[in-house]
Design a protein around this motif. Structure first.
Motif, PDB file in Angstrom:
ATOM      1  N   SER A 109       0.829  -1.217   0.000  1.00  0.00           N
ATOM      2  CA  SER A 109       0.000   0.000   0.000  1.00  0.00           C
ATOM      3  C   SER A 109       0.860   1.264   0.000  1.00  0.00           C
ATOM      4  O   SER A 109       0.517   2.244  -0.648  1.00  0.00           O
ATOM      5  N   ILE A 110       1.970   1.223   0.719  1.00  0.00           N
ATOM      6  CA  ILE A 110       2.894   2.364   0.724  1.00  0.00           C
ATOM      7  C   ILE A 110       3.416   2.602  -0.689  1.00  0.00           C
ATOM      8  O   ILE A 110       3.471   3.736  -1.169  1.00  0.00           O
ATOM      9  N   ILE A 111       3.793   1.518  -1.349  1.00  0.00           N
ATOM     10  CA  ILE A 111       4.274   1.625  -2.730  1.00  0.00           C
ATOM     11  C   ILE A 111       3.156   2.133  -3.630  1.00  0.00           C
ATOM     12  O   ILE A 111       3.345   3.050  -4.439  1.00  0.00           O
ATOM     13  N   CYS A 112       1.969   1.560  -3.480  1.00  0.00           N
ATOM     14  CA  CYS A 112       0.819   1.927  -4.301  1.00  0.00           C
ATOM     15  C   CYS A 112       0.498   3.419  -4.183  1.00  0.00           C
ATOM     16  O   CYS A 112       0.180   4.071  -5.176  1.00  0.00           O
ATOM     17  N   ASP A 113       0.607   3.963  -2.977  1.00  0.00           N
ATOM     18  CA  ASP A 113       0.322   5.383  -2.767  1.00  0.00           C
ATOM     19  C   ASP A 113       1.281   6.292  -3.531  1.00  0.00           C
ATOM     20  O   ASP A 113       0.966   7.456  -3.768  1.00  0.00           O
ATOM     21  N   SER A 114       2.433   5.766  -3.906  1.00  0.00           N
ATOM     22  CA  SER A 114       3.437   6.564  -4.624  1.00  0.00           C
ATOM     23  C   SER A 114       3.575   6.165  -6.092  1.00  0.00           C
ATOM     24  O   SER A 114       4.538   6.571  -6.752  1.00  0.00           O
ATOM     25  N   LEU A 115       2.645   5.389  -6.612  1.00  0.00           N
ATOM     26  CA  LEU A 115       2.777   4.909  -7.989  1.00  0.00           C
ATOM     27  C   LEU A 115       2.943   6.016  -9.033  1.00  0.00           C
ATOM     28  O   LEU A 115       3.806   5.891  -9.905  1.00  0.00           O
ATOM     29  N   PRO A 116       2.183   7.110  -8.980  1.00  0.00           N
ATOM     30  CA  PRO A 116       2.412   8.147 -10.002  1.00  0.00           C
ATOM     31  C   PRO A 116       3.860   8.656 -10.000  1.00  0.00           C
ATOM     32  O   PRO A 116       4.463   8.851 -11.057  1.00  0.00           O
ATOM     33  N   ARG A 117       4.423   8.818  -8.814  1.00  0.00           N
ATOM     34  CA  ARG A 117       5.810   9.276  -8.709  1.00  0.00           C
ATOM     35  C   ARG A 117       6.783   8.196  -9.185  1.00  0.00           C
ATOM     36  O   ARG A 117       7.786   8.496  -9.830  1.00  0.00           O
ATOM     37  N   GLU A 145      -5.408  -1.564 -13.804  1.00  0.00           N
ATOM     38  CA  GLU A 145      -4.928  -2.386 -14.918  1.00  0.00           C
ATOM     39  C   GLU A 145      -4.561  -1.539 -16.136  1.00  0.00           C
ATOM     40  O   GLU A 145      -3.543  -1.783 -16.789  1.00  0.00           O
ATOM     41  N   ASN A 146      -5.381  -0.546 -16.440  1.00  0.00           N
ATOM     42  CA  ASN A 146      -5.103   0.315 -17.601  1.00  0.00           C
ATOM     43  C   ASN A 146      -3.806   1.092 -17.439  1.00  0.00           C
ATOM     44  O   ASN A 146      -3.012   1.188 -18.371  1.00  0.00           O
ATOM     45  N   ARG A 147      -3.595   1.657 -16.262  1.00  0.00           N
ATOM     46  CA  ARG A 147      -2.377   2.435 -16.019  1.00  0.00           C
ATOM     47  C   ARG A 147      -1.147   1.545 -16.123  1.00  0.00           C
ATOM     48  O   ARG A 147      -0.159   1.905 -16.759  1.00  0.00           O
ATOM     49  N   TRP A 148      -1.203   0.354 -15.507  1.00  0.00           N
ATOM     50  CA  TRP A 148      -0.053  -0.527 -15.546  1.00  0.00           C
ATOM     51  C   TRP A 148       0.210  -1.028 -16.966  1.00  0.00           C
ATOM     52  O   TRP A 148       1.350  -1.064 -17.426  1.00  0.00           O
ATOM     53  N   ASN A 149      -0.848  -1.400 -17.682  1.00  0.00           N
ATOM     54  CA  ASN A 149      -0.673  -1.852 -19.066  1.00  0.00           C
ATOM     55  C   ASN A 149      -0.149  -0.747 -19.975  1.00  0.00           C
ATOM     56  O   ASN A 149       0.662  -1.005 -20.865  1.00  0.00           O
ATOM     57  N   PHE A 151       1.829   1.708 -19.011  1.00  0.00           N
ATOM     58  CA  PHE A 151       3.248   1.815 -18.646  1.00  0.00           C
ATOM     59  C   PHE A 151       4.073   0.729 -19.339  1.00  0.00           C
ATOM     60  O   PHE A 151       5.082   1.012 -19.982  1.00  0.00           O
ATOM     61  N   THR A 152       3.629  -0.524 -19.224  1.00  0.00           N
ATOM     62  CA  THR A 152       4.419  -1.613 -19.799  1.00  0.00           C
ATOM     63  C   THR A 152       4.408  -1.581 -21.321  1.00  0.00           C
ATOM     64  O   THR A 152       5.419  -1.889 -21.950  1.00  0.00           O
ATOM     65  N   GLN A 153       3.289  -1.188 -21.905  1.00  0.00           N
ATOM     66  CA  GLN A 153       3.248  -1.123 -23.362  1.00  0.00           C
ATOM     67  C   GLN A 153       4.163  -0.006 -23.875  1.00  0.00           C
ATOM     68  O   GLN A 153       4.842  -0.171 -24.894  1.00  0.00           O
ATOM     69  N   THR A 154       4.214   1.102 -23.165  1.00  0.00           N
ATOM     70  CA  THR A 154       5.137   2.191 -23.529  1.00  0.00           C
ATOM     71  C   THR A 154       6.573   1.689 -23.487  1.00  0.00           C
ATOM     72  O   THR A 154       7.372   1.987 -24.375  1.00  0.00           O
ATOM     73  N   ASN A 170       6.391 -11.955 -17.604  1.00  0.00           N
ATOM     74  CA  ASN A 170       6.166 -12.700 -16.365  1.00  0.00           C
ATOM     75  C   ASN A 170       5.157 -12.008 -15.456  1.00  0.00           C
ATOM     76  O   ASN A 170       4.276 -12.650 -14.880  1.00  0.00           O
ATOM     77  N   THR A 171       5.289 -10.707 -15.317  1.00  0.00           N
ATOM     78  CA  THR A 171       4.391  -9.976 -14.427  1.00  0.00           C
ATOM     79  C   THR A 171       2.982  -9.927 -15.008  1.00  0.00           C
ATOM     80  O   THR A 171       2.001 -10.033 -14.271  1.00  0.00           O
ATOM     81  N   ARG A 172       2.866  -9.795 -16.313  1.00  0.00           N
ATOM     82  CA  ARG A 172       1.531  -9.870 -16.939  1.00  0.00           C
ATOM     83  C   ARG A 172       0.908 -11.239 -16.666  1.00  0.00           C
ATOM     84  O   ARG A 172      -0.287 -11.331 -16.367  1.00  0.00           O
ATOM     85  N   ASP A 173       1.707 -12.295 -16.771  1.00  0.00           N
ATOM     86  CA  ASP A 173       1.198 -13.642 -16.487  1.00  0.00           C
ATOM     87  C   ASP A 173       0.732 -13.758 -15.037  1.00  0.00           C
ATOM     88  O   ASP A 173      -0.330 -14.325 -14.752  1.00  0.00           O
ATOM     89  N   TRP A 174       1.522 -13.228 -14.079  1.00  0.00           N
ATOM     90  CA  TRP A 174       1.140 -13.266 -12.661  1.00  0.00           C
ATOM     91  C   TRP A 174      -0.161 -12.509 -12.433  1.00  0.00           C
ATOM     92  O   TRP A 174      -1.047 -12.976 -11.739  1.00  0.00           O
ATOM     93  N   ARG A 175      -0.244 -11.309 -13.023  1.00  0.00           N
ATOM     94  CA  ARG A 175      -1.453 -10.498 -12.841  1.00  0.00           C
ATOM     95  C   ARG A 175      -2.674 -11.213 -13.405  1.00  0.00           C
ATOM     96  O   ARG A 175      -3.751 -11.161 -12.811  1.00  0.00           O
ATOM     97  N   ALA A 176      -2.520 -11.862 -14.534  1.00  0.00           N
ATOM     98  CA  ALA A 176      -3.643 -12.597 -15.127  1.00  0.00           C
ATOM     99  C   ALA A 176      -4.045 -13.770 -14.228  1.00  0.00           C
ATOM    100  O   ALA A 176      -5.236 -14.041 -14.029  1.00  0.00           O
ATOM    101  N   LYS A 177      -3.049 -14.437 -13.667  1.00  0.00           N
ATOM    102  CA  LYS A 177      -3.303 -15.604 -12.818  1.00  0.00           C
ATOM    103  C   LYS A 177      -4.060 -15.228 -11.548  1.00  0.00           C
ATOM    104  O   LYS A 177      -4.964 -15.945 -11.124  1.00  0.00           O
ATOM    105  N   ILE A 178      -3.693 -14.101 -10.949  1.00  0.00           N
ATOM    106  CA  ILE A 178      -4.310 -13.726  -9.669  1.00  0.00           C
ATOM    107  C   ILE A 178      -5.376 -12.642  -9.814  1.00  0.00           C
ATOM    108  O   ILE A 178      -5.986 -12.259  -8.842  1.00  0.00           O
TER     109      ILE A 178
END
Length: 190
Positions: A109-117, A145-149, A151-154, A170-178
């Protein structure tokens, strides 16, 4: 706000020297940075089992990364490596025994709160290893999901090196799995 480094639980007892975090983020050479990182890991999040101290360490590392306080490339590499391990972590059984549950989710959650930065910082990273760490850190914590995708697509559109491409897959696979970002209790082996 003054942080209570002396009263925080580590994997070996109580109290953590905040100078250890500073040594990691200000590393001038990879060899010394790695030694300091291993000391920090042993006290705070060994084998991805997070102690209470991981909360303070996560806050400090995120702040150092986002404000540009890390030396480049060594300190930034070490700090993102630590955040990588923390983002994949679980609450240590010693914490659960003491009634402190959810340390891992609170660190995320600490990391998540700083994601834009963090995303902004990642835009200037050119080192493949460090960029791959950013992919996992954000992928394991970003519920959008849109923001992360985006970022990774860029990243993929700019033809990154091998580690980054592999980490995106790998991370896309993990996200899809969970079904999204990591949560405490996810069983990697199923």
């Amino acid at each position: 706000m003054r942080l209570d480094w002396g009263g925080v639980r580590t994997l070996h007892g109580v109290g953590l020297d905040p100078g250890l975090v500073e040594a990691v983020v200000s590393a001038r050479d990879m060899e010394q940075g790695h030694r300091d990182l291993m000391l920090l890991e042993g006290a705070v999040y060994y084998n991805r089992c997070l102690s209470e101290a991981a909360l303070l360490v996560t806050s400090e590392l995120v702040e150092a990364v986002c404000t540009g306080r890390c030396t480049v490339p060594c300190g930034l590499t070490m700090a993102t490596d630590a955040l990588y391990e923390i983002s994949l972590g679980e609450t240590a059984s010693s914490e659960t025994t003491l009634g402190s549950t959810g340390v891992a989710d609170r660190c995320r959650s600490i990391i998540c709160d700083s994601l834009p930065r963090l995303y902004q910082t990642a835009r200037s990273v050119t080192d493949d290893y460090t960029l791959a760490s950013f992919v996992t850190i954000t992928g394991m914590t970003d519920p959008d999901e849109n923001r992360w995708n985006t970022f990774t697509q860029t990243l993929l559109d700019h033809n990154p090196e091998v580690l980054t491409v592999k980490e995106v897959k790998n991370t896309r696979d993990w996200r899809a799995k969970i079904g999204g970002p990591l949560y405490e209790g996810f069983d990697w082996w199923k």
